[in-house]
Design a protein around this motif. Structure first.
Motif, mmCIF file in Angstrom:
data_model
loop_
_atom_site.group_PDB
_atom_site.id
_atom_site.type_symbol
_atom_site.label_atom_id
_atom_site.label_comp_id
_atom_site.label_asym_id
_atom_site.label_seq_id
_atom_site.Cartn_x
_atom_site.Cartn_y
_atom_site.Cartn_z
ATOM 1 N N GLY A 1 0.719 -1.175 0.181
ATOM 2 C CA GLY A 1 -0.062 -0.079 -0.055
ATOM 3 C C GLY A 1 0.928 1.443 -0.070
ATOM 4 N N VAL A 2 1.981 1.125 0.043
ATOM 5 C CA VAL A 2 2.867 2.305 0.111
ATOM 6 C C VAL A 2 3.666 2.270 -1.205
ATOM 7 N N THR A 3 3.525 3.520 -2.049
ATOM 8 C CA THR A 3 4.414 3.764 -3.343
ATOM 9 C C THR A 3 5.609 4.493 -2.984
ATOM 10 N N ALA A 4 6.565 4.012 -3.203
ATOM 11 C CA ALA A 4 8.026 4.622 -2.958
ATOM 12 C C ALA A 4 8.476 4.911 -4.211
ATOM 13 N N PHE A 5 9.250 6.227 -4.459
ATOM 14 C CA PHE A 5 9.664 6.497 -5.771
ATOM 15 C C PHE A 5 11.159 6.931 -5.485
ATOM 16 N N TRP A 6 12.135 6.462 -6.350
ATOM 17 C CA TRP A 6 13.642 6.787 -6.688
ATOM 18 C C TRP A 6 13.652 7.328 -7.714
ATOM 19 N N PRO A 7 13.800 8.555 -7.989
ATOM 20 C CA PRO A 7 13.856 9.198 -9.448
ATOM 21 C C PRO A 7 14.989 8.865 -10.170
ATOM 22 N N GLY A 8 16.038 8.041 -9.629
ATOM 23 C CA GLY A 8 17.344 7.854 -10.435
ATOM 24 C C GLY A 8 18.178 9.028 -10.254
ATOM 25 N N ASP A 9 19.614 8.961 -11.028
ATOM 26 C CA ASP A 9 20.534 9.999 -11.322
ATOM 27 C C ASP A 9 19.743 10.752 -12.151
ATOM 28 N N THR A 10 19.281 11.894 -11.708
ATOM 29 C CA THR A 10 18.625 12.741 -12.909
ATOM 30 C C THR A 10 18.387 14.148 -12.314
ATOM 31 N N ASP A 11 18.152 15.008 -13.360
ATOM 32 C CA ASP A 11 17.867 16.394 -12.850
ATOM 33 C C ASP A 11 16.206 16.264 -12.401
ATOM 34 N N ALA A 12 15.647 17.328 -12.085
ATOM 35 C CA ALA A 12 14.138 17.364 -11.764
ATOM 36 C C ALA A 12 13.520 17.639 -13.132
#
Length: 235
Positions: free
Chosen positions: A151-162
């Motif tokens: 039930g928890v959505t975790a987000f790692w955007p990676g090595d990236t700009d916004a």
């Protein structure tokens, strides 16, 4: 650092390495890194059901072996090519696991887990470029991962700009890089947190080496002033 968030226990283990453990027993590792970065130093937990690797800089077969159990699934971005990585000579498909390649910007299901990926790159006209003006992470060479665990959505955007892609991401737990140089910095990450308004922000990918040192306390203030809960490693 260990944080309990809903039904999920979250550990930031150094650099971009994150461990997510749900109450139902599933364990996920994101971008497991080598011991030289202090990640699980001297430890071989081998409890990971799912291993996510965002791009070639974080692809390390030895680290995957340290965290994955024998029946684990390893998901890697489609661009990862061992022949192009100086320190690596083992292709993902040669690992003794079920290996899946993914593109950026796709959704899929693995057993009880819902996942999606997002583009991850540095804008060639932005500040995160090398001395030649080339982005450290070109478009198409990596991805971010979001995974829903109990039930928890975790987000790692990676090595990236916004990126504009990130502004529409609906997640509970946001795990942004804040070290700058190769990724968004603390100010850019705080601004993005204010736009996406997750239930909790836990920054990663900072202070591992001088090029990604960051003022985490200032980040906390910046995010908190936007009305978003935030927690940091207090070591």
């Amino acid at each position: 650092m260990t944080v309990r968030f809903g039904a999920v226990t979250v550990d930031w283990l150094g650099l971009a390495t994150i461990r997510l453990a749900g109450e139902t027993g599933v364990v996920i590792y994101v971008d497991p890194g080598p011991e030289e970065y202090g990640v699980l130093e001297g430890s071989n937990p081998r409890d990971g059901d799912l291993i996510l690797v965002s791009h070639d800089h974080h692809y390390d077969p030895d680290s995957i072996r340290r965290v994955a159990h024998g029946d684990a699934i390893v998901v890697v971005h489609e661009s990862i090519d061992a022949d192009e990585i100086d320190r690596i000579d083992e292709r993902p498909e040669d690992l003794p696991y079920d290996v899946e390649r993914v593109r950026a910007d796709e959704s899929f299901v693995l057993g009880p887990l819902d996942l999606f990926t997002t583009p991850a790159y540095n804008d060639p006209d932005g500040p995160h470029v090398d001395e030649r003006g080339d982005p450290y992470h070109p478009e198409g060479q990596g991805c971010g991962f979001a995974v829903t665990v109990d039930g928890v959505t975790a987000f790692w955007p990676g090595d990236t700009d916004a990126l504009s892609y990130h502004e529409d991401v609906d997640v509970d737990l946001f795990l942004p890089p804040i070290g700058g140089t190769f990724t968004m910095d603390r100010r850019e990450a705080a601004e993005l947190a204010g736009v996406t308004v997750p239930d909790l922000v836990l920054p990663v990918h900072y202070d591992t080496f001088p090029a990604i040192e960051a003022d985490a306390d200032a980040f906390v203030v910046d995010v908190a002033n936007r009305g978003v809960p935030v927690v940091i490693d207090d070591q």
